[in-house]
Write a protein that holds these residues in place. Structure first.
Motif, PDB file in Angstrom:
ATOM      1  N   VAL A 115       0.839  -1.196   0.000  1.00 48.11           N
ATOM      2  CA  VAL A 115       0.000   0.000   0.000  1.00 48.11           C
ATOM      3  C   VAL A 115       0.877   1.251   0.000  1.00 48.11           C
ATOM      4  O   VAL A 115       0.623   2.209  -0.734  1.00 48.11           O
ATOM      5  N   THR A 116       1.913   1.259   0.837  1.00 50.02           N
ATOM      6  CA  THR A 116       2.834   2.397   0.834  1.00 50.02           C
ATOM      7  C   THR A 116       3.369   2.645  -0.575  1.00 50.02           C
ATOM      8  O   THR A 116       3.371   3.774  -1.074  1.00 50.02           O
ATOM      9  N   ALA A 117       3.821   1.580  -1.215  1.00 50.38           N
ATOM     10  CA  ALA A 117       4.449   1.702  -2.534  1.00 50.38           C
ATOM     11  C   ALA A 117       3.517   2.315  -3.568  1.00 50.38           C
ATOM     12  O   ALA A 117       3.940   3.127  -4.408  1.00 50.38           O
ATOM     13  N   LEU A 126       2.441   8.313  -4.609  1.00 47.44           N
ATOM     14  CA  LEU A 126       2.211   9.358  -5.613  1.00 47.44           C
ATOM     15  C   LEU A 126       1.081  10.295  -5.209  1.00 47.44           C
ATOM     16  O   LEU A 126       1.081  11.467  -5.620  1.00 47.44           O
ATOM     17  N   GLY A 127       0.117   9.803  -4.447  1.00 50.25           N
ATOM     18  CA  GLY A 127      -0.975  10.655  -4.008  1.00 50.25           C
ATOM     19  C   GLY A 127      -1.660  11.334  -5.182  1.00 50.25           C
ATOM     20  O   GLY A 127      -1.970  10.712  -6.203  1.00 50.25           O
ATOM     21  N   PRO A 128      -1.906  12.668  -5.096  1.00 49.47           N
ATOM     22  CA  PRO A 128      -2.603  13.374  -6.170  1.00 49.47           C
ATOM     23  C   PRO A 128      -1.674  13.999  -7.204  1.00 49.47           C
ATOM     24  O   PRO A 128      -2.107  14.851  -7.986  1.00 49.47           O
ATOM     25  N   TYR A 129      -0.401  13.604  -7.210  1.00 48.22           N
ATOM     26  CA  TYR A 129       0.594  14.305  -8.019  1.00 48.22           C
ATOM     27  C   TYR A 129       0.929  13.564  -9.311  1.00 48.22           C
ATOM     28  O   TYR A 129       0.953  12.325  -9.364  1.00 48.22           O
ATOM     29  N   ARG A 130       1.240  14.357 -10.356  1.00 55.67           N
ATOM     30  CA  ARG A 130       1.728  13.810 -11.626  1.00 55.67           C
ATOM     31  C   ARG A 130       3.217  13.522 -11.491  1.00 55.67           C
ATOM     32  O   ARG A 130       3.992  14.414 -11.156  1.00 55.67           O
ATOM     33  N   VAL A 131       3.606  12.301 -11.782  1.00 63.15           N
ATOM     34  CA  VAL A 131       5.025  11.933 -11.759  1.00 63.15           C
ATOM     35  C   VAL A 131       5.280  11.090 -13.010  1.00 63.15           C
ATOM     36  O   VAL A 131       4.893   9.926 -13.063  1.00 63.15           O
ATOM     37  N   ALA A 139      -2.862   2.030   7.237  1.00 62.16           N
ATOM     38  CA  ALA A 139      -2.293   0.842   6.587  1.00 62.16           C
ATOM     39  C   ALA A 139      -1.263   1.162   5.511  1.00 62.16           C
ATOM     40  O   ALA A 139      -1.462   0.897   4.334  1.00 62.16           O
ATOM     41  N   GLY A 140      -0.157   1.749   5.907  1.00 58.95           N
ATOM     42  CA  GLY A 140       0.919   2.040   4.965  1.00 58.95           C
ATOM     43  C   GLY A 140       0.788   3.379   4.271  1.00 58.95           C
ATOM     44  O   GLY A 140       1.770   3.897   3.727  1.00 58.95           O
ATOM     45  N   ARG A 141      -0.398   3.975   4.281  1.00 59.30           N
ATOM     46  CA  ARG A 141      -0.605   5.247   3.586  1.00 59.30           C
ATOM     47  C   ARG A 141       0.047   6.430   4.306  1.00 59.30           C
ATOM     48  O   ARG A 141       0.565   7.334   3.639  1.00 59.30           O
ATOM     49  N   PRO A 142       0.012   6.491   5.653  1.00 60.96           N
ATOM     50  CA  PRO A 142       0.701   7.617   6.298  1.00 60.96           C
ATOM     51  C   PRO A 142       2.179   7.691   5.944  1.00 60.96           C
ATOM     52  O   PRO A 142       2.730   8.780   5.769  1.00 60.96           O
ATOM     53  N   GLN A 143       2.835   6.522   5.831  1.00 61.59           N
ATOM     54  CA  GLN A 143       4.240   6.522   5.454  1.00 61.59           C
ATOM     55  C   GLN A 143       4.415   7.040   4.029  1.00 61.59           C
ATOM     56  O   GLN A 143       5.326   7.836   3.751  1.00 61.59           O
ATOM     57  N   GLY A 144       3.541   6.581   3.110  1.00 63.22           N
ATOM     58  CA  GLY A 144       3.646   7.047   1.731  1.00 63.22           C
ATOM     59  C   GLY A 144       3.407   8.538   1.603  1.00 63.22           C
ATOM     60  O   GLY A 144       4.115   9.238   0.868  1.00 63.22           O
ATOM     61  N   CYS A 145       2.413   9.047   2.321  1.00 63.53           N
ATOM     62  CA  CYS A 145       2.129  10.488   2.285  1.00 63.53           C
ATOM     63  C   CYS A 145       3.295  11.272   2.876  1.00 63.53           C
ATOM     64  O   CYS A 145       3.679  12.328   2.354  1.00 63.53           O
ATOM     65  N   LEU A 195       1.268  22.185   4.908  1.00 64.25           N
ATOM     66  CA  LEU A 195       0.230  21.617   4.056  1.00 64.25           C
ATOM     67  C   LEU A 195       0.589  20.175   3.730  1.00 64.25           C
ATOM     68  O   LEU A 195       1.768  19.814   3.677  1.00 64.25           O
ATOM     69  N   ALA A 196      -0.434  19.359   3.487  1.00 72.09           N
ATOM     70  CA  ALA A 196      -0.191  18.008   2.988  1.00 72.09           C
ATOM     71  C   ALA A 196      -1.410  17.535   2.216  1.00 72.09           C
ATOM     72  O   ALA A 196      -2.549  17.744   2.646  1.00 72.09           O
ATOM     73  N   CYS A 197      -1.173  16.912   1.070  1.00 66.25           N
ATOM     74  CA  CYS A 197      -2.232  16.373   0.222  1.00 66.25           C
ATOM     75  C   CYS A 197      -2.120  14.845   0.204  1.00 66.25           C
ATOM     76  O   CYS A 197      -1.027  14.292   0.345  1.00 66.25           O
ATOM     77  N   TYR A 198      -3.243  14.187   0.004  1.00 65.31           N
ATOM     78  CA  TYR A 198      -3.186  12.722  -0.046  1.00 65.31           C
ATOM     79  C   TYR A 198      -4.340  12.197  -0.890  1.00 65.31           C
ATOM     80  O   TYR A 198      -5.342  12.869  -1.126  1.00 65.31           O
ATOM     81  N   VAL A 199      -4.182  10.961  -1.339  1.00 64.24           N
ATOM     82  CA  VAL A 199      -5.240  10.180  -1.977  1.00 64.24           C
ATOM     83  C   VAL A 199      -5.257   8.833  -1.290  1.00 64.24           C
ATOM     84  O   VAL A 199      -4.195   8.257  -0.994  1.00 64.24           O
ATOM     85  N   GLU A 200      -6.453   8.311  -1.023  1.00 62.66           N
ATOM     86  CA  GLU A 200      -6.577   7.020  -0.336  1.00 62.66           C
ATOM     87  C   GLU A 200      -7.437   6.072  -1.144  1.00 62.66           C
ATOM     88  O   GLU A 200      -8.614   6.339  -1.399  1.00 62.66           O
ATOM     89  N   GLY A 201      -6.865   4.951  -1.548  1.00 61.38           N
ATOM     90  CA  GLY A 201      -7.654   3.897  -2.173  1.00 61.38           C
ATOM     91  C   GLY A 201      -8.535   3.227  -1.128  1.00 61.38           C
ATOM     92  O   GLY A 201      -8.041   2.736  -0.116  1.00 61.38           O
ATOM     93  N   THR A 202      -9.853   3.200  -1.351  1.00 65.18           N
ATOM     94  CA  THR A 202     -10.793   2.692  -0.353  1.00 65.18           C
ATOM     95  C   THR A 202     -11.784   1.727  -1.002  1.00 65.18           C
ATOM     96  O   THR A 202     -11.806   1.537  -2.207  1.00 65.18           O
TER      97      THR A 202
END
Length: 797
Positions: free
Chosen positions: A326-328, A332-337, A360-366, A453-460
């Motif tokens: 999940v971290t992996a 990328l969150g909401p960003y173009r890479v 579940a791994g998302r805080p580390q990725g963000c 500031l911090a932005c995130y996207v969460e797969g749910t």
């Protein structure tokens, strides 16, 4: 009903002391207690339970060699993965070796809980200790091995890539390298784990009561270990005092042992975890070390991102590589890479297992992505919000396939939303552009402020599926049942609102039961922010079927086509007709049976002993009456997203951090109940603040846990939490009929990132790790001062 901030239906029983929790349901049961390893790594030479068996009140005491053959197999690997090449799970009781402090070694069952605990001290275990592997650096060096047959302590090695990362890094005008760390943390729910088992020898059935998150999984696993048919084991979840992922494993060793003891002894057996066991021997999460290489242009646009990290999986891998995977995929969150490469190794350590914990791994990725964005902005002397805006995926690009495989094995597709609008709104609400003047005024008074500031996207809303049953009783009560358990989120209220909306009845006529395997034959459980997406969609489908049954029954008895019948306020009426003919749900429930009494529609009364007449023909497999069970299987994950912003004050001397303002802009699609959504967000932010500033799990070099009580795990109180301002956006998803996206974990995901950003802004240092306890922040300040004496003097002045 959908969209209304309806008060929680379940709160009445909680506020009046009528909640039913697992530990309070074992009246007359024997009590189980577990003898646990005091060593992080050791060989088990012998286990002598003789003295414990002799203690008055002890019913039995067993070690691994006393167990039947069916219980000597390893615990299941719940989620295999092709890159998990060296999985390893434990046993219900240690077999020949222990791999973490707290691993179960023996089971005591006694007539009294205190006797059972005393008997644990009488069990004599002979150990030969081995060198422990503590922490990721030690695991990576592989001087010692957690499992002698697993080289390098490597459980899994995983790589995904989009674009030509090497070429993109080479072409980038600017490059940076960062090293970041996130320490272990734990769910620590208010109510620890608990199980109650009883055996019905006449019916050959085992009944489990467990405060778990996946009752079907627990029932199936226990049936397998006890060599029972699956239908012979039922599992019921009562009220649950929090879980946050910590009650998701199925089964825990204690589930199997309690069930076996109840059947073996022919008497109910209960087991409840104490707080020390919860902190030491249940599960942890979060621990990762990241190395990031980023390439970018003069506007701060990221051109290439190469992330390599180590993940601490603990002694075993019951949940495979879900957390690092999940971290992996969520970095990328909401960003173009344009070019992205992710590589991780999941390493064994002599610590308790790692399973998903809220986020579940998302805080580390963000944390990784937002720290990277801030570093790019700082390197270029650009505004951090502007750099974020320059990198956001525009709304016209959604849905967007990120070219990655998500945790469910499907392509990672971000479905709907407007990320730039969320950033703009958060920037306005926090007063981003006015902050420099505020900082200057505060500095004149000797105060040190920072903004982040911090932005995130969460797969749910993950699958595989969930089911719900809706039925109408002859008294008109609408019954809703699902096997998905509730740990405080308000599922009863949400499901009642969905059913009321589709069935046209009042909330006060609905009774909701959650977590019952005997009422809904199949279910996956409560995890991954999925109930309002998956379970509610199943409930909606079942309610629609019952509505159709009710309309057909009403039409048959009112003598009109079903298209002319309305169902509202719990009553069926002929549309646009002044006759007043009407049928209540209670009457329809009676009439919908295959054989029923004739009904006098004009007088609204059933004629007793009248000639029965059959109702409409039933399709094969259809239940009589108003009764339907439906399942919903999502085609893929749906993505919630948001932006958090905070203003903090840091104490120059004590390194204490005070949060002055906290803003959340959040989009979870259709809001079934805005009040519950806000409750989930606030709870998530509180847990995120705990992980960012207070809570961490520490071990000594020989693997002894130092965080064993709430004196060491600094959970936040009300005084530690700011007022949280929340603003909703709503871009419904097309991936489920309700348009909902998950909300249970979103509040926690960006908190460490936004507070790190704000603290870094306040202190002028580089924040490379969380949690930022005062001693950690003090150390970062000291390290920065040694490297940058001139800059430190400027900030101090």
């Amino acid at each position: 009903m959908i969209g209304q901030p309806t008060p929680r239906l379940e709160d009445g029983r909680f506020l009046t002391g009528r909640g039913r929790f697992a530990d309070g349901l074992g009246s007359g049961a024997y009590f189980g207690a577990i003898v646990r390893s005091p060593h992080a790594a050791a060989l088990v030479l012998s286990v002598d339970t003789t003295a414990a068996r002799a203690l008055p009140g002890v019913v039995t005491a067993v070690s691994f060699t006393d167990l039947p053959t069916s219980l000597r197999r390893r615990l299941p690997l719940l989620i295999p993965h092709q890159d998990l090449t060296r999985p390893r799970t434990g046993y219900v009781l240690a077999n020949e070796r222990v791999c973490y402090v707290g691993e179960p070694v023996a089971l005591i069952v006694a007539r009294d809980r205190y006797v059972a605990q005393d008997a644990c001290d009488l069990v004599q275990v002979a150990y030969t200790s081995r060198p422990a592997v503590t922490g990721l650096e030690e695991a990576d060096r592989a001087h010692n091995l957690v499992h002698p047959d697993i080289p390098g302590n490597t459980a899994a090695h995983h790589i995904q890539q989009t674009g030509d990362i090497a070429a993109a890094l080479d072409r980038a005008p600017y490059r940076l390298q960062l090293d970041l760390a996130v320490e272990r943390s734990t769910a620590a729910p208010l109510e620890p784990r608990a199980t109650l088992a009883s055996w019905d020898d006449v019916r050959q059935r085992l009944n489990l009561v467990s405060n778990c998150q996946a009752p079907h999984g627990v029932a199936a696993a226990v049936a397998a270990f006890l060599d029972l048919p699956g239908e012979s084991v039922t599992c019921t979840t009562p009220d649950i005092g929090g879980a946050f992922g910590g009650k998701l494993v199925h089964p825990w060793p204690e589930d199997v042992l309690t069930a076996w003891a109840a059947r073996h002894l022919g008497h109910p057996v209960a087991w409840t975890e104490d707080r020390r066991e919860n902190l030491v021997a249940s599960c942890h999460e979060r621990g990762q070390l990241h190395r990031i290489a980023v390439g970018f242009d003069a506007a701060g646009r990221i051109l290439a991102l190469d992330v390599r990290f180590l993940h601490d999986t603990g002694a075993y891998t019951p949940y495979g590589i879900i957390v690092p995977h999940v971290t992996a995929t969520q970095i990328l969150g909401p960003y173009r890479v344009p070019a992205y490469r992710i590589e991780f190794r999941s390493l064994y350590t002599n610590a308790v297992i790692v399973t998903p914990y809220r986020g579940a791994g998302r805080p580390q990725g963000c944390f990784v992505m937002e720290r990277t964005i801030d570093s790019v902005a700082r390197h270029l002397h650009l505004d951090r919000a502007d750099v974020r805006a320059a990198n956001l995926v525009p709304p016209e690009s959604l849905p967007l396939d990120r070219g990655l495989v998500f945790q469910d094995g499907a392509p990672l597709v971000q479905d709907t939303g407007d990320y730039p609008a969320a950033l703009r709104r958060a920037r306005t609400l926090i007063g981003w552009d006015r902050f420099p003047a505020l900082r200057t005024r505060a500095a004149r008074g000797g105060r040190r402020l920072g903004i982040g500031l911090a932005c995130y996207v969460e797969g749910t809303g993950l699958g595989p599926y969930e089911g719900a049953r809706v039925s109408v009783a002859p008294n008109g009560r609408v019954r809703v049942a699902t096997a998905a358990s509730c740990q405080g989120q308000g599922h009863e209220t949400v499901l009642a609102q969905v059913v009321a909306h589709h069935l046209g009845c009042g909330l006060n006529s609905i009774d909701v039961t959650t977590g019952r395997t005997d009422l809904v034959p199949y279910g996956a459980g409560t995890y991954a922010s999925r109930t309002a997406v998956v379970t509610a969609s199943a409930a909606a489908a079942a309610a629609q079927q019952v509505r159709h049954q009710a309309l057909a029954t009403a039409a048959d008895h009112l003598g009109v086509p079903s298209e002319r019948v309305d169902l509202a306020d719990g009553t069926a009426r002929i549309r646009d007709e002044a006759s007043g003919a009407a049928l209540t749900l209670a009457q329809l429930a009676v009439l919908a049976n295959p054989l029923r009494y004739a009904f006098d529609a004009a007088s609204h009364a059933a004629t007793q002993f009248a000639r029965p007449r059959p109702g409409p023909a039933l399709a094969p497999g259809t239940k009589p009456g108003l009764d339907a069970t439906a399942y919903f299987a999502p085609s893929g994950a749906t993505c919630s997203y948001g932006v958090h912003a905070a203003v903090v004050e840091t104490d120059p001397e004590t390194a204490q951090v005070r949060i002055l303002r906290y803003i959340v802009v959040h989009d979870c699609g259709t809001l079934i109940n805005p009040m519950l959504v806000e409750g989930q967000i606030r709870g998530g932010v509180a847990q995120g603040i705990a992980g960012a500033l207070l809570e961490r799990i520490l071990y000594t070099p020989d693997g002894q846990p130092l965080t064993t009580t709430y004196a060491e795990l600094l959970t936040p109180g009300a005084a530690d939490l700011p007022d949280i301002q929340i603003e909703h956006m709503s871009h419904p998803t097309p991936l489920n009929p309700l348009g909902t996206k998950g909300v249970g974990e979103g509040g926690v995901i960006p908190v460490s990132a936004v507070l790190a950003s704000a603290i870094e802004d306040a202190d002028g240092i580089f924040v490379d790790r969380v949690p930022l306890l005062p001693e950690v922040l003090h150390r970062l300040r000291a390290d920065h001062a040694r490297r940058n004496p001139a800059r430190t003097a400027e900030v101090a002045s």
